[in-house]
Design a protein around this motif. Structure first.
Motif, mmCIF file in Angstrom:
data_model
loop_
_atom_site.group_PDB
_atom_site.id
_atom_site.type_symbol
_atom_site.label_atom_id
_atom_site.label_comp_id
_atom_site.label_asym_id
_atom_site.label_seq_id
_atom_site.Cartn_x
_atom_site.Cartn_y
_atom_site.Cartn_z
ATOM 1 N N TYR A 1 -19.245 112.609 -13.460
ATOM 2 C CA TYR A 1 -19.012 111.232 -13.079
ATOM 3 C C TYR A 1 -19.339 111.115 -11.593
ATOM 4 C CZ TYR A 1 -16.545 110.830 -17.507
ATOM 5 O OH TYR A 1 -16.238 110.828 -18.835
ATOM 6 N N ARG A 2 -19.571 109.895 -11.131
ATOM 7 C CA ARG A 2 -19.824 109.715 -9.711
ATOM 8 C C ARG A 2 -19.180 108.428 -9.210
ATOM 9 N NH1 ARG A 2 -26.391 108.607 -9.995
ATOM 10 N NH2 ARG A 2 -26.294 106.525 -10.962
ATOM 11 N N GLN A 3 -18.911 108.452 -7.928
ATOM 12 C CA GLN A 3 -18.326 107.281 -7.292
ATOM 13 C C GLN A 3 -18.987 107.072 -5.943
ATOM 14 O OE1 GLN A 3 -14.046 107.305 -6.964
ATOM 15 N NE2 GLN A 3 -13.981 105.081 -6.735
ATOM 16 N N ALA A 4 -19.658 105.951 -5.821
ATOM 17 C CA ALA A 4 -20.288 105.582 -4.557
ATOM 18 C C ALA A 4 -19.307 104.752 -3.738
ATOM 19 C CB ALA A 4 -21.558 104.793 -4.827
ATOM 20 N N PRO A 5 -19.479 104.690 -2.420
ATOM 21 C CA PRO A 5 -18.569 103.911 -1.573
ATOM 22 C C PRO A 5 -18.469 102.468 -2.031
ATOM 23 C CG PRO A 5 -19.969 105.283 -0.225
ATOM 24 C CD PRO A 5 -20.496 105.392 -1.622
#
Length: 120
Positions: free
Chosen positions: A37-41
């Motif tokens: 999974y990823r989370q960008a600002p």
């Protein structure tokens, strides 16, 4: 308890490649699905790719054809090969594992996250 340890993040120019690894250890009987999974600002965490124990994969549309997820069940490890990286792939990437433990039952674990930065 189980722990997930990620490695392989870093900085790369657009068009480059990175390979992420995530090793699970601890109280593990078996691992069902694993994923990245990823989370960008300023954005919500999103699923990038998942893989079942049998090897069935699923990708979010934006990475199809560029990213490849795989796993080594003997090593309790999942990988994410990322090719043709784009600046919009910049995010903190998290590993996830659906772990079955004889002691703790079925528990969902997350890694600590690894930063991927793609410059244009």
């Amino acid at each position: 308890q189980a722990q997930l340890v990620e490695s392989g993040g870093g900085s790369v120019q657009a068009g480059g490649s990175l390979r992420l690894s995530c090793a699970a250890s601890g109280s593990i009987f078996s691992i069902n699905a694993m994923g990245w999974y990823r989370q960008a600002p300023g954005k919500q965490r999103e699923s990038v790719a998942t893989i079942t124990r049998a090897g069935r994969t699923n990708y979010t549309d934006s990475v199809k054809g560029r990213f490849s997820i795989s796993r080594d069940n003997a090593k309790n490890t999942v990988y994410l090969q990322m090719n043709s990286l784009k600046p919009e792939d910049t995010a903190v990437y998290y590993c996830n594992a659906d772990v079955l433990s004889l002691r703790f039952g079925r528990v969902d674990y997350w890694g600590q996250g690894t930063q991927v930065t793609v410059s244009s």
